[in-house]
Design a protein around this motif. Structure first.
Motif, PDB file in Angstrom:
ATOM      1  N   UNK A  35      15.289   3.354   4.684  1.00 59.04           N
ATOM      2  CA  UNK A  35      14.924   1.980   4.363  1.00 59.04           C
ATOM      3  C   UNK A  35      13.441   1.735   4.649  1.00 59.04           C
ATOM      4  N   UNK A  36      12.973   2.183   5.812  1.00 59.45           N
ATOM      5  CA  UNK A  36      11.551   2.038   6.143  1.00 59.45           C
ATOM      6  C   UNK A  36      10.678   2.888   5.236  1.00 59.45           C
ATOM      7  N   UNK A  37      11.156   4.065   4.869  1.00 57.53           N
ATOM      8  CA  UNK A  37      10.424   4.928   3.931  1.00 57.53           C
ATOM      9  C   UNK A  37      10.156   4.145   2.642  1.00 57.53           C
ATOM     10  N   UNK A  38      11.190   3.505   2.107  1.00 56.15           N
ATOM     11  CA  UNK A  38      11.034   2.759   0.859  1.00 56.15           C
ATOM     12  C   UNK A  38      10.062   1.596   1.029  1.00 56.15           C
ATOM     13  N   UNK A  39      10.130   0.892   2.171  1.00 52.87           N
ATOM     14  CA  UNK A  39       9.206  -0.224   2.421  1.00 52.87           C
ATOM     15  C   UNK A  39       7.758   0.265   2.480  1.00 52.87           C
ATOM     16  N   UNK A  40       7.532   1.347   3.225  1.00 55.45           N
ATOM     17  CA  UNK A  40       6.178   1.874   3.374  1.00 55.45           C
ATOM     18  C   UNK A  40       5.656   2.376   2.037  1.00 55.45           C
ATOM     19  N   UNK A  41       6.491   3.104   1.314  1.00 50.48           N
ATOM     20  CA  UNK A  41       6.092   3.628   0.009  1.00 50.48           C
ATOM     21  C   UNK A  41       5.720   2.487  -0.939  1.00 50.48           C
ATOM     22  N   UNK A  42       6.513   1.424  -0.939  1.00 47.56           N
ATOM     23  CA  UNK A  42       6.233   0.266  -1.797  1.00 47.56           C
ATOM     24  C   UNK A  42       4.905  -0.386  -1.407  1.00 47.56           C
ATOM     25  N   UNK A  43       4.673  -0.554  -0.118  1.00 46.53           N
ATOM     26  CA  UNK A  43       3.424  -1.169   0.335  1.00 46.53           C
ATOM     27  C   UNK A  43       2.211  -0.305  -0.003  1.00 46.53           C
ATOM     28  N   UNK A  44       2.335   1.009   0.148  1.00 46.66           N
ATOM     29  CA  UNK A  44       1.223   1.897  -0.218  1.00 46.66           C
ATOM     30  C   UNK A  44       0.954   1.828  -1.722  1.00 46.66           C
ATOM     31  N   UNK A  45       2.001   1.764  -2.520  1.00 44.40           N
ATOM     32  CA  UNK A  45       1.830   1.646  -3.975  1.00 44.40           C
ATOM     33  C   UNK A  45       1.155   0.323  -4.320  1.00 44.40           C
ATOM     34  N   UNK A  46       1.615  -0.747  -3.684  1.00 42.88           N
ATOM     35  CA  UNK A  46       0.985  -2.048  -3.912  1.00 42.88           C
ATOM     36  C   UNK A  46      -0.478  -2.034  -3.465  1.00 42.88           C
ATOM     37  N   UNK A  47      -0.761  -1.348  -2.378  1.00 49.56           N
ATOM     38  CA  UNK A  47      -2.139  -1.221  -1.902  1.00 49.56           C
ATOM     39  C   UNK A  47      -2.998  -0.515  -2.942  1.00 49.56           C
ATOM     40  N   UNK A  48      -2.480   0.566  -3.471  1.00 48.52           N
ATOM     41  CA  UNK A  48      -3.223   1.340  -4.479  1.00 48.52           C
ATOM     42  C   UNK A  48      -3.478   0.525  -5.742  1.00 48.52           C
ATOM     43  N   UNK A  49      -2.584  -0.408  -6.049  1.00 49.12           N
ATOM     44  CA  UNK A  49      -2.702  -1.213  -7.270  1.00 49.12           C
ATOM     45  C   UNK A  49      -3.322  -2.583  -7.034  1.00 49.12           C
ATOM     46  N   UNK A  50      -3.803  -2.824  -5.826  1.00 43.62           N
ATOM     47  CA  UNK A  50      -4.378  -4.125  -5.486  1.00 43.62           C
ATOM     48  C   UNK A  50      -5.655  -4.398  -6.256  1.00 43.62           C
ATOM     49  N   UNK A  51      -5.878  -5.669  -6.516  1.00 43.55           N
ATOM     50  CA  UNK A  51      -7.074  -6.078  -7.253  1.00 43.55           C
ATOM     51  C   UNK A  51      -8.279  -6.278  -6.340  1.00 43.55           C
ATOM     52  N   UNK A  52      -8.035  -6.491  -5.039  1.00 44.80           N
ATOM     53  CA  UNK A  52      -9.138  -6.687  -4.103  1.00 44.80           C
ATOM     54  C   UNK A  52      -8.989  -5.728  -2.920  1.00 44.80           C
ATOM     55  N   UNK A  53     -10.097  -5.423  -2.280  1.00 43.48           N
ATOM     56  CA  UNK A  53     -10.048  -4.546  -1.116  1.00 43.48           C
ATOM     57  C   UNK A  53      -9.321  -5.222   0.042  1.00 43.48           C
ATOM     58  N   UNK A  54      -9.430  -6.543   0.154  1.00 42.95           N
ATOM     59  CA  UNK A  54      -8.738  -7.261   1.218  1.00 42.95           C
ATOM     60  C   UNK A  54      -7.221  -7.138   1.055  1.00 42.95           C
ATOM     61  N   UNK A  55      -6.755  -7.304  -0.158  1.00 45.11           N
ATOM     62  CA  UNK A  55      -5.321  -7.164  -0.428  1.00 45.11           C
ATOM     63  C   UNK A  55      -4.860  -5.729  -0.150  1.00 45.11           C
ATOM     64  N   UNK A  56      -5.651  -4.758  -0.566  1.00 45.19           N
ATOM     65  CA  UNK A  56      -5.315  -3.356  -0.324  1.00 45.19           C
ATOM     66  C   UNK A  56      -5.250  -3.059   1.170  1.00 45.19           C
ATOM     67  N   UNK A  57      -6.232  -3.561   1.915  1.00 44.32           N
ATOM     68  CA  UNK A  57      -6.243  -3.370   3.370  1.00 44.32           C
ATOM     69  C   UNK A  57      -5.012  -3.992   4.024  1.00 44.32           C
ATOM     70  N   UNK A  58      -4.682  -5.205   3.617  1.00 40.21           N
ATOM     71  CA  UNK A  58      -3.527  -5.890   4.200  1.00 40.21           C
ATOM     72  C   UNK A  58      -2.236  -5.117   3.958  1.00 40.21           C
ATOM     73  N   UNK A  59      -2.050  -4.610   2.750  1.00 44.91           N
ATOM     74  CA  UNK A  59      -0.846  -3.840   2.421  1.00 44.91           C
ATOM     75  C   UNK A  59      -0.815  -2.531   3.208  1.00 44.91           C
ATOM     76  N   UNK A  60      -1.956  -1.865   3.321  1.00 51.83           N
ATOM     77  CA  UNK A  60      -2.019  -0.605   4.062  1.00 51.83           C
ATOM     78  C   UNK A  60      -1.704  -0.831   5.535  1.00 51.83           C
TER      79      UNK A  60
END
Length: 106
Positions: A35-60
């Motif tokens: 379950x945590x694997x899926x959450x982390x993977x989703x957040x890293x993917x969202x980070x990679x696809x973020x439109x701003x560096x702030x959003x990417x940092x927050x997701x990471x």
């Protein structure tokens, strides 16, 4: 088959610190559930696809904090809200590259 107890922890020494002879700065993570694997993977993917560096940092940061349980030999005491004070951008990228694999294998 490898069995991992999600109550166990592992140490991660970043590449830049591997050559230090002793007292290497070390991040301490717990092994993660699927379950945590899926959450982390989703957040890293969202980070990679973020439109701003702030959003990417927050997701990471959010992803890393799911498994991070401590650190040692850094200049400040463990406080997950202070990740930016101990890690560089290169460190964050390295953690993103290594965390999911190392947090699921023993």
């Amino acid at each position: 088959m490898v069995s991992v107890d999600i109550n166990d922890t592992f140490e991660l020494v970043l590449i830049q610190h591997e050559e230090k002879p002793k007292d290497k700065p070390t991040l301490i993570f717990r092994f993660i559930s699927y379950s945590d694997f899926k959450k982390i993977d989703k957040l890293f993917t969202e980070s990679n696809n973020s439109k701003t560096s702030e959003e990417a940092d927050n997701k990471t940061h959010e992803a890393i904090k799911i498994a991070l349980v401590g650190w040692q030999n850094y200049p400040i005491s463990f406080d997950p809200s202070k990740l930016d004070e101990i890690l560089s951008l290169a460190d964050l990228i390295e953690i993103k590259d290594r965390l999911l694999e190392e947090a699921t294998l023993k």
